[in-house]
Design a protein around this motif. Structure first.
Motif, PDB file in Angstrom:
ATOM      1  N   THR A  52       0.864  -1.177   0.000  1.00 18.72           N
ATOM      2  CA  THR A  52       0.000   0.000   0.000  1.00 18.72           C
ATOM      3  C   THR A  52       0.895   1.220   0.000  1.00 18.72           C
ATOM      4  O   THR A  52       1.966   1.210   0.633  1.00 18.72           O
ATOM      5  CB  THR A  52      -0.944   0.022   1.220  1.00 18.72           C
ATOM      6  N   PRO A  53       0.547   2.275  -0.722  1.00 19.82           N
ATOM      7  CA  PRO A  53       1.420   3.459  -0.750  1.00 19.82           C
ATOM      8  C   PRO A  53       1.519   4.093   0.638  1.00 19.82           C
ATOM      9  O   PRO A  53       0.596   3.997   1.451  1.00 19.82           O
ATOM     10  CB  PRO A  53       0.711   4.398  -1.737  1.00 19.82           C
ATOM     11  N   LYS A  92      -2.085   8.618  -2.977  1.00 21.62           N
ATOM     12  CA  LYS A  92      -2.549   7.510  -2.129  1.00 21.62           C
ATOM     13  C   LYS A  92      -4.076   7.513  -1.994  1.00 21.62           C
ATOM     14  O   LYS A  92      -4.719   6.460  -1.947  1.00 21.62           O
ATOM     15  CB  LYS A  92      -1.910   7.579  -0.749  1.00 21.62           C
TER      16      LYS A  92
END
Length: 896
Positions: free
Chosen positions: A428-429, A436
Motif C-alpha cells: 500500500t502506498p 494515495k
C-alpha cells in the motif's frame, strides 16, 4: 712545508673602489719554506698581474702588515683579514722537510645557529679532531670545584663584562694538553671573536701551535633565526623530562575514560537503512548486511502507472470523484502542468481496465514470483520502462534496502510457501504519496471495476522472510528476485546476479553488473564508513606501505637520471590540479541531492549550450533579442528560450504535432512560435511541449547561465558551506594563476633546484647507509600510529544519546533542512542520518501511518534521525594533540 691559501670574495666585500669591476676573484697566496735554510717567505701569486698589487695593498692596509715575508706564527694576521672582510679561505699543508711537531688548530667561526657545533661533532667523528668550545670550557671552569679561574669568571659574568682573553686562551691550552698536545688535532669553536682575541692567542700560543686555517660558516641571519627558533630540541627535552611523564599520564587518563562508554565496533560495523549496527543491541546475532527489495523505488512505479492511467481516471470519475478531487488527482499524477510537477510521468498509458490488469499483473509477477527473475533482468522485461539491470546494480542504494540478517553466510535467503515462519506483505502506498487517496478509492470503491480491485488485492502481495531471520517489518524483508550475494569484509555482502539468471544473460554481463554495484557502494560509502574501509584494508595497507617504501628507495636512486622530467611533470600536474580542483569544488557548491558531480556538470553544460544555441541562432537570423526577465514561476516570461532543460526542441504552439496543444492562442497571446512559457501559471516554471513523441512536455530555463533549481535539496545542505565552496573554488583558481606566474618568473630557480636535486640524489646513491635513519623513523611512526588509532577509536565512538532528536518529522526538510537552514538531524557536525520510516499498518498508534493506516486528522510523521558513527569532542582533541606532539618528537629525535 708548503702553506697555500685560496681566497674567494665578491665585489661588494672589499671597500677599495678599484676592486668593484673585477667581480669574483681567486687569490692564491703561497707560503713556502725553503729547503735549505727554512726561512719562510710570503709570496702572493695571481694570474692577472694588474690585480695582484691591489690585493696585496688591501691586505697590508687592513692588517698593517709591512713585510714581504712572515713566520708561521704570524698566519693569524691572515685569518684576521679573512674574518674581517668575509673572505672564505682554507689552507692546505704538505710536509716537504722535517719540522717540529706542533698541535694542529682549526678555528671554527660563524654566527649563532650557523651549525658550528653540529659540524664540529661530525668532523671529530670522521677525521679524529678534538672539539673544543670556548664557551663550554668557560662554563665548566666556572662550575669546577677549586678552579683557579672560577671566581674570577663568576665576577666578570655578574658585572656583565667579557672574560679576559688570557683566561680563555689558557683554558684552551689546558684542554689541548689534557687531550694530547703532541700531534694533536683541535677544532676551536667560537674563537677568536675579535682582533683582541687574536692578539691574546698570539701572545700565549703564537709559536706553539700550527694554525692550519679558519673554517667560517657564512650563514644568513634569516636562516640562523629559523635554526635558533626551531622547537625540535625543546620537544626532545620536554618529552623526556617530568613534563613528558605528565603529558603521557594525561593521555592515558583520557583513553581509560573512553574504555567504559566507547564502542570501537561502531566505527566499522555495517549499518542498516535506519542507521542501526549489525550484531549490536537489538540486532545482536544479525551479523550479515544484505540488500532486499525497496518497495518504494520499485513497486511505487508500477502502482503509479496503474493509478495514473486513463483507465483509473475513468474509474475514479465513475465513483464519482468531485471536481476538486479530480483536479487534485490530475496534479498528483502530473497529467497537467502544476506546481508539484516538472513534466508528465514517462509511463505507458493504460486505456481500459482489462489492459491495466494484464499489464500490471505482468510487471508485478516479475517482482513477486522468484521463478520469473530471469524475465526481470532481460531486455524484454515488463518493467524496463522504470528500471533495467544496469540501473538496479548501478543505483542499488535506490532499488535495494540494507538490512541485517541473522545468518552466518551471504547465501541468498530462500522464501516460499514451505519456508518456516514466512510472512506476507500486501503493498500500500505510504501516506506521503500524493496519489494515495486515489489508490484507496480504487481499492474500496463500490463502482470500481472488479478487475481493478482484484489487481490491487492479489498482484501486490509479497512473501517476506521470517522475523527470526529478518528482524524488521515484513516490508523490508522481501528478497530481491534474481539477486545473490558475494562475501565481503566485516559482514558486508555484495549483491551479484544469481547463477541461473547469469546463465541466461551471459557471464560477461553479470560480471559487469556486479562491478557496477561494487563501484556504487564504494562511491557512496554509506555503510562501513572510513574506519570500516580502513579495517577491511589493513592488509592491503601494509603491503602498499612496504612496496611504496621500496619504490621510494628505487626512485631516489633513479632520480639522478629523471629529476628534470619529474620536476617539470610535477609543475604541469600541479597546474592541472588547480584548474580541475577549482572546477570540481565549484560544481559541488550547487550540486543537487541525488545527482552526481558529472551529471551536474553535464546539466550546467546543457544550460550553457542552450544559451549559445539561441544566441547564435538569433545572430544568424538577425532576430531581435528578447528580454529574459522572469519572476516567480515565470508566468510573465516573454523571452526567447526554445529548448528544455534536457535539450529537447520545443514544439510550436500553433501546431498539434506531435502533441495536442490544449490552449486557445487567441486567449493566450503570449504563446508565440516555439518559445517556452507558463501560460496559466500552474507549472513550477516555464515549459513547453517537445518535438519528441515520447516526451510530451518539460520545464525550461531562461536563456543565460543559471544554477540548477534543486527541488529536492542540495547535496551540500548547509547554504553557508555552499558559499564557502564557491569561495574555495575562486581561491583555488586564483592560486593556480599565481602558481603559473610564479613558475614563469622562477624558471631559473627551478632549473637550479633540478641541479641541486641531482647532487642530492647522487649523494644518497653514494651513501646508501644514510637511508637507515628514515627507515627506523618510519617503522616507529607506523607502530605509534596504529596504537593511537586503537586508543582514539574508543573516544570517537562515544556519541551521546541526545546528539540527534529521537522524535519523527513530517517532511524531509524538517529533518534534513533546506538550502538555507539545517534540519533537526543535520544541525551538528558530524551530521546525523536521515531516513524515511514507512509506517506499520498493523499499529493503532503509528507516527507515520496513524490508526491502522488511517491518517485522517493527523499529520504523518515519517522522517527520522540516526546518530553518526563518531563525534569529535574535547577528549579526542586531547588525544589528537598527543598524536601531533609525538610525531614532532619522533622527527626531533631523528634529527638529533
Amino acid at each position: 712545508m708548503t702553506f697555500r691559501a685560496f681566497l674567494e670574495y665578491s665585489k661588494i666585500d672589499l671597500y677599495i673602489a678599484r676592486f668593484l669591476p673585477l667581480g669574483p676573484l681567486i687569490l692564491c697566496l703561497t707560503y713556502a719554506i725553503g729547503a735549505g735554510n727554512g726561512t719562510p717567505s710570503f709570496q702572493p701569486r695571481f694570474q692577472d698581474p694588474e690585480v695582484l698589487p691591489c690585493l696585496v695593498e688591501a691586505f697590508r692596509q687592513a692588517t698593517n702588515f709591512q713585510k714581504d715575508s712572515v713566520t708561521p706564527s704570524e698566519a693569524g694576521d691572515f685569518v684576521r683579514f679573512c674574518v674581517a672582510y668575509r673572505i672564505h679561505c682554507y689552507f692546505e699543508t704538505s710536509l716537504l722537510t722535517p719540522a717540529i711537531v706542533k698541535p694542529a688548530v682549526v678555528f671554527v667561526l660563524g654566527g649563532p645557529g650557523a651549525g658550528k657545533g653540529t659540524q664540529c661533532e661530525r668532523i671529530s667523528q670522521t677525521f679524529g679532531y678534538h672539539h673544543l668550545s670556548a664557551g663550554d670550557l668557560l662554563r665548566e671552569e666556572r662550575k669546577r670545584q677549586g678552579s683557579e679561574y672560577g671566581q674570577l669568571i663568576e665576577s666578570f659574568i655578574k658585572e656583565g663584562k667579557l672574560v679576559p682573553v688570557e683566561i680563555v686562551v689558557n683554558l684552551l691550552k689546558q684542554a689541548m694538553e689534557k687531550r694530547g698536545w703532541s700531534q694533536g688535532k683541535f677544532l676551536v669553536d667560537g674563537f677568536p671573536r675579535s682582533f683582541e682575541n687574536m692578539e691574546g692567542w698570539k701572545e700565549v700560543l703564537g709559536g706553539k701551535v700550527n694554525v692550519k686555517f679558519a673554517l667560517f660558516f657564512d650563514c644568513s641571519e634569516a636562516v640562523m633565526e629559523v635554526t635558533l627558533a626551531s622547537p625540535l630540541g625543546e620537544i626532545v627535552l620536554w618529552d623526556t623530562g617530568a613534563n613528558g611523564w605528565m603529558h603521557w599520564g594525561g593521555f592515558a587518563a583520557i583513553i581509560f575514560s573512553g574504555l567504559k562508554d566507547g564502542e570501537p565496533a561502531k566505527l566499522y560495523l555495517p549499518r542498516d537503512f535506519k542507521g542501526d549496527y549489525c550484531d549490536l543491541g537489538s540486532l545482536d546475532g544479525a551479523t550479515k548486511l544484505l540488500r532486499t527489495l525497496n518497495v518504494s523505488a520499485t513497486v511505487d512505479e508500477v502502482a503509479k502507472q496503474l493509478i495514473c492511467s486513463t483507465a483509473a481516471e475513468n474509474a475514479l470519475a465513475a465513483i464519482p470523484f468531485t471536481t476538486a478531487q479530480m483536479e487534485e488527482y490530475r496534479c498528483a499524477c502530473c497529467k497537467v502542468p502544476c506546481a508539484a510537477c516538472e513534466s508528465n510521468f514517462a509511463l505507458e498509458d493504460l486505456q481500459d481496465s482489462s489492459t491495466a490488469s494484464s499489464t500490471i499483473s505482468g510487471r508485478m509477477s516479475e517482482l513477486t514470483d522468484p521463478s520469473k527473475a530471469s524475465s526481470l533482468f532481460s531486455s524484454g522485461s515488463a518493467n524496463a520502462m522504470s528500471f533495467n539491470p544496469e540501473s538496479i546494480f548501478g543505483e542499488m542504494t535506490k532499488f535495494m534496502v540494507s538490512v541485517c540478517l541473522a545468518q552466518t553466510s551471504c547465501a541468498p535467503p530462500t522464501v516460499n510457501t514451505t519456508t518456516a515462519g514466512v510472512r506476507s506483505y500486501v503493498y500500500t502506498p505510504t501516506p506521503t504519496e500524493p496519489w494515495k487517496f486515489a489508490w484507496d478509492a480504487l481499492a474500496t470503491g463500490s463502482n470500481v471495476p472488479q478487475q481493478f480491485k482484484d489487481t490491487i488485492a492479489n498482484d501486490f502481495t509479497f512473501m517476506a522472510m521470517s522475523e527470526q531471520l529478518c528482524p524488521y517489518h515484513e516490508r523490508y524483508c522481501i528478497p530481491f528476485p534474481g539477486v545473490a550475494f558475494a562475501e565481503a569484509s566485516l559482514g558486508h555482502c555484495i549483491p551479484k546476479v544469481e547463477a541461473s539468471v547469469a546463465a541466461q544473460m551471459g557471464e560477461a554481463m553479470a560480471t559487469a553488473l556486479q562491478g557496477a554495484g561494487e563501484q556504487a557502494l564504494r562511491l557512496l560509502d554509506a555503510q562501513s564508513g572510513v574506519f570500516g574501509e580502513l579495517m577491511s584494508t589493513v592488509d592491503a595497507f601494509c603491503v602498499v606501505f612496504f612496496f611504496s617504501f621500496v619504490i621510494g628507495l628505487v626512485f631516489l636512486v633513479a632520480l639522478r637520471f629523471l629529476v628534470g622530467c619529474v620536476v617539470w611533470a610535477s609543475v604541469f600536474l600541479v597546474t592541472f590540479a588547480f584548474a580541475l580542483g577549482g572546477l570540481v569544488v565549484y560544481i559541488r557548491s550547487f550540486q543537487c541531492s541525488g545527482a552526481g558531480l558529472l551529471e551536474t556538470g553535464i546539466a550546467t553544460g546543457s544550460n550553457v549550450a542552450t544559451t549559445v544555441a539561441v544566441t547564435v541562432s538569433d545572430a544568424v537570423s538577425g532576430a531581435e533579442a528578447l528580454s529574459e526577465e522572469m519572476t516567480g514561476n515565470g508566468q510573465d516570461y516573454r523571452g526567447g528560450q526554445r529548448y528544455t532543460r534536457s535539450l529537447y526542441t520545443c514544439q510550436r504552439w500553433d501546431t498539434n504535432d506531435p502533441h495536442t496543444v490544449g490552449f486557445n492562442l487567441t486567449q493566450y497571446t503570449m504563446l508565440q512560435a516555439n518559445y517556452c512559457r507558463n501560460p496559466d501559471g500552474q507549472a513550477a516554471s516555464i515549459w513547453c511541449y517537445t518535438t519528441d513523441a515520447q516526451k510530451k512536455w518539460e520545464l525550461c530555463d531562461p536563456v543565460g547561465f543559471s544554477l540548477p533549481d534543486c527541488t529536492k535539496g542540495y547535496a551540500v545542505e548547509d547554504p553557508g558551506l555552499r558559499e564557502v565552496l564557491k569561495i574555495v573554488a575562486y581561491v583555488v583558481w586564483t592560486l593556480g594563476g599565481i602558481w603559473i606566474i610564479a613558475v614563469c618568473f622562477l624558471q631559473k630557480r627551478i632549473r637550479l633546484a633540478v641541479a641541486v636535486n641531482k647532487v642530492a640524489a647522487q649523494f644518497v646513491y653514494n651513501n646508501p647507509s644514510i637511508l637507515l635513519v628514515p627507515v627506523v623513523q618510519i617503522l616507529i611512526g607506523y607502530v605509534w600510529l596504529l596504537v593511537w588509532m586503537v586508543c582514539a577509536s574508543f573516544l570517537l565512538s562515544q556519541v551521546p544519546e541526545d546528539y540527534t532528536p529521537s522524535n519523527a518529522f513530517a517532511t524531509y526538510t524538517e529533518a534534513a533542512g533546506n538550502a538555507t537552514t539545517p534540519g533537526a538531524c543535520t544541525d551538528k557536525w558530524p551530521s546525523g542520518i536521515v531516513w524515511k520510516y514507512e509506517g506499520n499498518l498493523s499499529s493503532a498508534n503509528d507516527t507515520c501511518t496513524g490508526v491502522y493506516g488511517d491518517t485522517t486528522g493527523i499529520e504523518p510523521l515519517c522522517w527520522r534521525c540516526s546518530p553518526p558513527r563518531y563525534v569529535f569532542d574535547v577528549k579526542f582533541a586531547g588525544a589528537f594533540f598527543t598524536l601531533l606532539w609525538n610525531n614532532a618528537f619522533l622527527v626531533a629525535l631523528g634529527q638529533h
